[in-house]
Motif scaffolding. Structure first.
Motif, mmCIF file in Angstrom:
data_model
loop_
_atom_site.group_PDB
_atom_site.id
_atom_site.type_symbol
_atom_site.label_atom_id
_atom_site.label_comp_id
_atom_site.label_asym_id
_atom_site.label_seq_id
_atom_site.Cartn_x
_atom_site.Cartn_y
_atom_site.Cartn_z
ATOM 1 N N ILE A 93 0.871 -1.178 0.000
ATOM 2 C CA ILE A 93 0.000 0.000 0.000
ATOM 3 C C ILE A 93 0.905 1.225 0.000
ATOM 4 N N ARG A 94 0.545 2.201 -0.818
ATOM 5 C CA ARG A 94 1.342 3.437 -0.896
ATOM 6 C C ARG A 94 0.444 4.655 -0.732
ATOM 7 N N ASN A 95 0.923 5.602 0.093
ATOM 8 C CA ASN A 95 0.252 6.897 0.248
ATOM 9 C C ASN A 95 0.995 8.001 -0.480
ATOM 10 N N ALA A 98 7.441 6.706 -3.714
ATOM 11 C CA ALA A 98 8.793 6.421 -3.204
ATOM 12 C C ALA A 98 9.244 5.102 -3.810
ATOM 13 N N GLY A 99 10.492 4.771 -3.623
ATOM 14 C CA GLY A 99 11.020 3.454 -3.955
ATOM 15 C C GLY A 99 10.714 3.006 -5.370
ATOM 16 N N SER A 100 10.222 1.761 -5.496
ATOM 17 C CA SER A 100 10.033 1.183 -6.828
ATOM 18 C C SER A 100 8.933 1.895 -7.609
ATOM 19 N N PHE A 101 7.975 2.511 -6.919
ATOM 20 C CA PHE A 101 6.929 3.262 -7.637
ATOM 21 C C PHE A 101 7.558 4.435 -8.384
ATOM 22 N N ILE A 174 4.569 6.389 4.567
ATOM 23 C CA ILE A 174 4.687 6.574 3.105
ATOM 24 C C ILE A 174 4.145 5.353 2.356
ATOM 25 N N ASP A 175 4.625 4.191 2.725
ATOM 26 C CA ASP A 175 4.148 2.944 2.116
ATOM 27 C C ASP A 175 4.528 1.785 3.027
ATOM 28 N N PHE A 176 4.002 0.605 2.730
ATOM 29 C CA PHE A 176 4.348 -0.578 3.531
ATOM 30 C C PHE A 176 3.934 -1.844 2.806
ATOM 31 N N LYS A 177 4.472 -2.946 3.292
ATOM 32 C CA LYS A 177 4.189 -4.274 2.725
ATOM 33 C C LYS A 177 3.543 -5.145 3.796
ATOM 34 N N LEU A 178 2.491 -5.851 3.428
ATOM 35 C CA LEU A 178 1.846 -6.775 4.366
ATOM 36 C C LEU A 178 1.843 -8.181 3.802
ATOM 37 N N ASP A 197 11.531 -2.421 8.662
ATOM 38 C CA ASP A 197 11.964 -3.238 7.510
ATOM 39 C C ASP A 197 10.909 -3.230 6.408
ATOM 40 N N THR A 198 9.656 -3.108 6.804
ATOM 41 C CA THR A 198 8.561 -3.330 5.852
ATOM 42 C C THR A 198 7.707 -2.091 5.597
ATOM 43 N N CYS A 199 8.086 -0.980 6.224
ATOM 44 C CA CYS A 199 7.347 0.278 6.028
ATOM 45 C C CYS A 199 8.341 1.382 5.700
ATOM 46 N N ARG A 200 7.884 2.414 5.012
ATOM 47 C CA ARG A 200 8.681 3.652 4.933
ATOM 48 C C ARG A 200 8.059 4.667 5.885
ATOM 49 N N PHE A 201 8.899 5.203 6.750
ATOM 50 C CA PHE A 201 8.477 6.211 7.716
ATOM 51 C C PHE A 201 9.313 7.471 7.495
#
Ligand code: TMP
Length: 237
Positions: A93-95, A98-101, A174-178, A197-201
């Motif tokens: 999920i991304r708000n 960032a990153g790969s997006f 910012i975004d995260f992985k679940l 590890d699994t979220c961008r803050f």
């Protein structure tokens, strides 16, 4: 509750069986990898931060109606969780871009989206976790239509709860992985971890990164970033 045999060792955690076949113990390591394991290192104290932070957030999410695998924290690195079969989908999920997006679509980081986005990748290290959509996931029988719908609903709910929670701590999510798992009776529950590890803050005032991007991008101050986000979560300010 005691560990019996080791069932699995992942990049950041080990999973052990227990005498109760419906429960396992996850044990968080300080090992860090990035880029599908190509970059390797350790982040001192990371296992403790990720274990305790995940458990606090899982309990918050349970209270807000998202079922999770969390059962009981037994020490600073080990937690009892319900035994699940992991659904081999990583949900992102991304708000904010960032990153790969940002990389895929050729945009800068930091663009605030009107609505959050969702994407799936196929959890398969040999294939490098390729992106796929829900039709591909159905074709590959990774989950049923109903399970995918539920996973989407829970993921957006997690975003709503965590976005508001972190903003109060002066942090932008910012975004995260679940990852989700399936209990024996078929119930879908949130599994794995929710951590730096699994979220961008990003710090809401300074924009400073308080997550694993500092390791991925060799920015330095990795341990301090984990300590800072952990301090905010545990002190509530
Ligand atoms: P991405 O921008 O690299 O696709 O990452 C999106 C979010 O997912 C980010 O918060 C980091 C997290 N993530 C993982 O937890 N595991 C992974 O293997 C990857 C690639 C990303």
């Amino acid at each position: 509750m005691e560990k019996t045999v080791q069932l699995y060792e992942g990049k950041a955690k080990k999973v052990y069986a227990t005498a109760d076949e419906t429960l396992c113990i996850v044990s968080y390591k300080d090992d860090a990898t990035a880029f599908n394991g190509v970059k390797k290192g350790t982040i001192a104290g990371k296992g403790v931060v990720n274990n305790r932070m995940t458990n606090m957030l899982m309990q918050l999410l349970e209270q807000q109606g998202v079922p999770t695998h969390f059962v009981e924290e037994i020490n600073e690195r080990d937690t009892v969780v319900k035994r699940v079969k992991i659904v081999p989908l990583e949900v992102i999920i991304r708000n904010v871009s960032a990153g790969s997006f940002a990389k895929h679509y050729g945009v800068e980081e930091g663009i605030v989206f009107d609505e959050p986005t969702i994407e799936f990748s196929y959890k398969n290290d040999d294939l490098g976790d390729p992106l796929l959509n829900s039709y591909h996931a159905l074709a590959l029988k990774l989950a049923t239509k109903e399970e995918i719908e539920l996973i989407k609903k829970y993921s957006f709910k997690v975003n709503e709860v965590l976005k508001a929670y972190f903003l109060k701590l002066g942090v932008r999510l910012i975004d995260f992985k679940l990852e989700f798992g399936k209990l024996n009776d078929g119930t879908i529950v949130l599994a794995d971890e929710i951590s730096p590890d699994t979220c961008r803050f990003w710090d809401a005032k300074t924009g400073e990164k308080l997550d694993k991007d500092r390791f991925r991008r060799d920015m330095g101050g990795v341990e301090d970033a984990y300590k800072e986000i952990f301090k905010r979560v545990t002190t509530g300010e």
